[in-house]
Design a protein around this motif. Structure first.
Motif, mmCIF file in Angstrom:
data_model
loop_
_atom_site.group_PDB
_atom_site.id
_atom_site.type_symbol
_atom_site.label_atom_id
_atom_site.label_comp_id
_atom_site.label_asym_id
_atom_site.label_seq_id
_atom_site.Cartn_x
_atom_site.Cartn_y
_atom_site.Cartn_z
ATOM 1 N N GLU A 52 2.290 13.742 7.373
ATOM 2 C CA GLU A 52 0.886 14.174 7.365
ATOM 3 C C GLU A 52 -0.065 13.028 7.047
ATOM 4 O O GLU A 52 -1.254 13.098 7.362
ATOM 5 N N ASN A 53 0.438 11.973 6.410
ATOM 6 C CA ASN A 53 -0.401 10.831 6.013
ATOM 7 C C ASN A 53 0.238 9.515 6.458
ATOM 8 O O ASN A 53 0.623 8.679 5.621
ATOM 9 N N PRO A 54 0.376 9.294 7.759
ATOM 10 C CA PRO A 54 1.083 8.098 8.243
ATOM 11 C C PRO A 54 0.422 6.779 7.864
ATOM 12 O O PRO A 54 1.081 5.744 7.810
ATOM 13 N N ARG A 55 -0.864 6.813 7.557
ATOM 14 C CA ARG A 55 -1.569 5.559 7.237
ATOM 15 C C ARG A 55 -1.108 4.932 5.932
ATOM 16 O O ARG A 55 -1.436 3.773 5.652
ATOM 17 N N VAL A 56 -0.362 5.671 5.121
ATOM 18 C CA VAL A 56 0.158 5.062 3.886
ATOM 19 C C VAL A 56 1.091 3.907 4.222
ATOM 20 O O VAL A 56 1.309 3.014 3.397
ATOM 21 N N LEU A 57 1.622 3.913 5.450
ATOM 22 C CA LEU A 57 2.527 2.838 5.856
ATOM 23 C C LEU A 57 1.789 1.540 6.180
ATOM 24 O O LEU A 57 2.409 0.519 6.456
ATOM 25 N N ASP A 58 0.451 1.587 6.134
ATOM 26 C CA ASP A 58 -0.339 0.360 6.303
ATOM 27 C C ASP A 58 -0.170 -0.569 5.107
ATOM 28 O O ASP A 58 -0.275 -1.788 5.231
ATOM 29 N N ALA A 59 0.045 0.025 3.940
ATOM 30 C CA ALA A 59 0.150 -0.769 2.716
ATOM 31 C C ALA A 59 1.452 -1.563 2.702
ATOM 32 O O ALA A 59 2.468 -1.138 3.261
ATOM 33 N N SER A 60 1.412 -2.728 2.074
ATOM 34 C CA SER A 60 2.619 -3.552 1.954
ATOM 35 C C SER A 60 3.600 -2.886 1.007
ATOM 36 O O SER A 60 3.228 -2.028 0.193
ATOM 37 N N ILE A 61 4.847 -3.285 1.086
ATOM 38 C CA ILE A 61 5.874 -2.710 0.223
ATOM 39 C C ILE A 61 5.557 -2.980 -1.246
ATOM 40 O O ILE A 61 5.761 -2.114 -2.114
ATOM 41 N N ASN A 62 5.023 -4.163 -1.545
ATOM 42 C CA ASN A 62 4.670 -4.496 -2.934
ATOM 43 C C ASN A 62 3.524 -3.629 -3.433
ATOM 44 O O ASN A 62 3.522 -3.187 -4.594
ATOM 45 N N THR A 63 2.540 -3.377 -2.554
ATOM 46 C CA THR A 63 1.411 -2.519 -2.927
ATOM 47 C C THR A 63 1.887 -1.100 -3.199
ATOM 48 O O THR A 63 1.469 -0.464 -4.171
ATOM 49 N N LEU A 64 2.767 -0.589 -2.340
ATOM 50 C CA LEU A 64 3.291 0.760 -2.528
ATOM 51 C C LEU A 64 4.028 0.876 -3.860
ATOM 52 O O LEU A 64 3.804 1.831 -4.627
ATOM 53 N N LYS A 65 4.891 -0.071 -4.152
ATOM 54 C CA LYS A 65 5.658 -0.025 -5.397
ATOM 55 C C LYS A 65 4.742 -0.076 -6.614
ATOM 56 O O LYS A 65 4.915 0.682 -7.578
ATOM 57 N N THR A 66 3.762 -0.986 -6.565
ATOM 58 C CA THR A 66 2.846 -1.147 -7.699
ATOM 59 C C THR A 66 2.009 0.106 -7.917
ATOM 60 O O THR A 66 1.865 0.588 -9.054
ATOM 61 N N ARG A 67 1.467 0.652 -6.837
ATOM 62 C CA ARG A 67 0.596 1.815 -6.979
ATOM 63 C C ARG A 67 1.367 3.064 -7.400
ATOM 64 O O ARG A 67 0.860 3.876 -8.197
ATOM 65 N N ILE A 68 2.549 3.236 -6.868
ATOM 66 C CA ILE A 68 3.362 4.384 -7.283
ATOM 67 C C ILE A 68 3.630 4.309 -8.784
ATOM 68 O O ILE A 68 3.498 5.310 -9.511
ATOM 69 N N LYS A 69 3.976 3.136 -9.269
ATOM 70 C CA LYS A 69 4.255 2.945 -10.694
ATOM 71 C C LYS A 69 3.000 3.215 -11.529
ATOM 72 O O LYS A 69 3.068 3.900 -12.565
ATOM 73 N N GLU A 70 1.856 2.704 -11.085
ATOM 74 C CA GLU A 70 0.602 2.888 -11.836
ATOM 75 C C GLU A 70 0.173 4.350 -11.854
ATOM 76 O O GLU A 70 -0.290 4.869 -12.888
ATOM 77 N N LEU A 71 0.315 5.021 -10.732
ATOM 78 C CA LEU A 71 -0.117 6.425 -10.644
ATOM 79 C C LEU A 71 0.775 7.340 -11.477
ATOM 80 O O LEU A 71 0.289 8.267 -12.141
ATOM 81 N N VAL A 72 2.066 7.072 -11.443
ATOM 82 C CA VAL A 72 2.995 7.864 -12.258
ATOM 83 C C VAL A 72 2.674 7.668 -13.733
ATOM 84 O O VAL A 72 2.655 8.618 -14.525
#
Length: 379
Positions: A329-349
């Motif tokens: 439903e949100n394919p644009r999340v794949l625009d972010a780099s792998i490092n950005t995804l990891k960092t943001r997931i950790k910060e949001l949790v």
């Protein structure tokens, strides 16, 4: 060893007794330093046995702040020329608003620029100014990509290409994109550009488009690189889109005039390989063929992701307790780099944000917008 000694002796002789007056203008310390850093940078003899008079060239380039080592690595043949126009180039670019630093950088990265004549430079600049709003715009482009301006000196071909592309409906805004994003378009022969335009016009007619000129304009404006690709590659990608997604003519036309225009110049093998990987990965996570197609059609840029990048990003999101249905439903999340995804997931949790039941779009938000949201969550 003997040849090296002869070269050093020849250089020393030219230094001590040559009529160019190096000893007067430069100290022995500077000269010896330049020799130690750039061994044999002056070739005393050409292939024909004629002495090369390029002592002034090296002196001028050093005075202009040119990185001679970089220039010699990139285009060494320039240093074998008897005649160059570095001083005329400098005066010309200064008159257009370029700084000494920018000029030094341009020549360092594209030394062939010093082989262009003043007449040729003036004509080329005049042609570019028909598209650009100011001299400063051109200077900025040269600073970023000197090759785009200096790669070719065929001004007649450039002029003919500009006239032709204007005749098929391209606006100055679109021509500007071509010059800045795909300058090789204007180095193409006129016939090569005509072949692609004619192919696109024929394609639009075969798909039922009632305005081939408008079709061509849309495709080129959305994908400036298409004119430097082969018609075979573009045709194969169009056929791939049609057969893979079972599109009728109307829907295929809408796709390639819109988001599909961007992948028309992608390598055919790359297109198929990346799509096959996406399909296999999503099917392994419980998606249906219909969901896979819907996912890719909703965001065709995903086809640009290599197998490793796509799989790593999907795995990262899954490990972050995000469901595959959320990703679909949100394919644009794949625009972010792998490092950005990891960092943001950790910060949001850490901030107490439940990614499994909340909007995951913020994973690909701009840094400014994301930080503002994270700040509110932590308050």
């Amino acid at each position: 060893m003997i040849m090296a000694s002869r070269n050093v002796w020849c250089m020393t002789r030219n230094f001590l007794f040559g009529s160019r007056g190096w000893m007067i203008q430069y100290s022995a310390e500077i000269f010896l330093k330049s020799i130690s850093l750039r061994p044999f940078s002056v070739k005393c003899d050409s292939k024909d046995g004629e002495p090369l008079k390029n002592e002034d060239l090296l002196k001028n380039l050093l005075t202009m702040g040119v990185d001679v080592d970089m220039a010699r690595r990139r285009q060494p043949g320039v240093f074998n020329r008897v005649s160059t126009n570095e001083q005329a180039l400098k005066i010309f670019l200064l008159s257009k608003g370029a700084s000494d630093k920018v000029i030094g950088s341009i020549i360092s990265r594209y030394p062939r620029a010093i082989t262009r004549t003043l007449e040729g430079l003036s004509k080329r600049w005049e042609l570019w100014r028909k598209i650009m709003a100011s001299d400063l715009e051109i200077v900025n482009i040269l600073e970023r990509s000197p090759e785009s301006f200096f790669r070719s000196n065929n001004n007649l071909n450039l002029e003919n290409n500009i006239k032709f592309l204007c005749s098929v409906g391209l606006t100055n805004k679109c021509l500007y994109r071509l010059l800045t994003s795909a300058p090789r378009t204007f180095s193409n022969s006129l016939n090569l550009n005509k072949q692609m335009v004619e192919f696109l016009q024929e394609t639009s007619i075969s798909l039922g488009h009632n305005d081939p000129t408008d079709f061509v304009r849309k495709i080129i404006c959305k994908n400036p690189s298409i004119l430097i690709q082969s018609t075979k590659r573009v045709k194969t990608n169009i056929e791939f889109l049609q057969s893979t997604f079972n599109l009728n003519k109307e829907n295929l036309l809408l796709l390639i005039c819109g988001p599909g225009a961007g992948i028309l110049d992608l390598s055919n093998d790359c297109t198929k390989r990346n799509y096959t990987n996406i399909q296999e990965k999503l099917l392994s996570l419980g998606c249906t063929d219909e969901e896979v197609q819907k996912f890719v059609l909703s965001y065709l840029n995903v086809v640009f992701l290599s197998e490793k990048k796509f799989n790593d990003k999907i795995d990262c999101l899954i490990e972050g307790k995000i469901s595959i249905s959320q990703i679909i439903e949100n394919p644009r999340v794949l625009d972010a780099s792998i490092n950005t995804l990891k960092t943001r997931i950790k910060e949001l949790v850490h901030a107490g944000y439940d990614l499994s039941s909340s909007n995951i779009a913020l994973l690909s938000w701009s840094q400014k917008r994301y930080k503002a949201k994270l700040k509110r969550l932590n308050e």
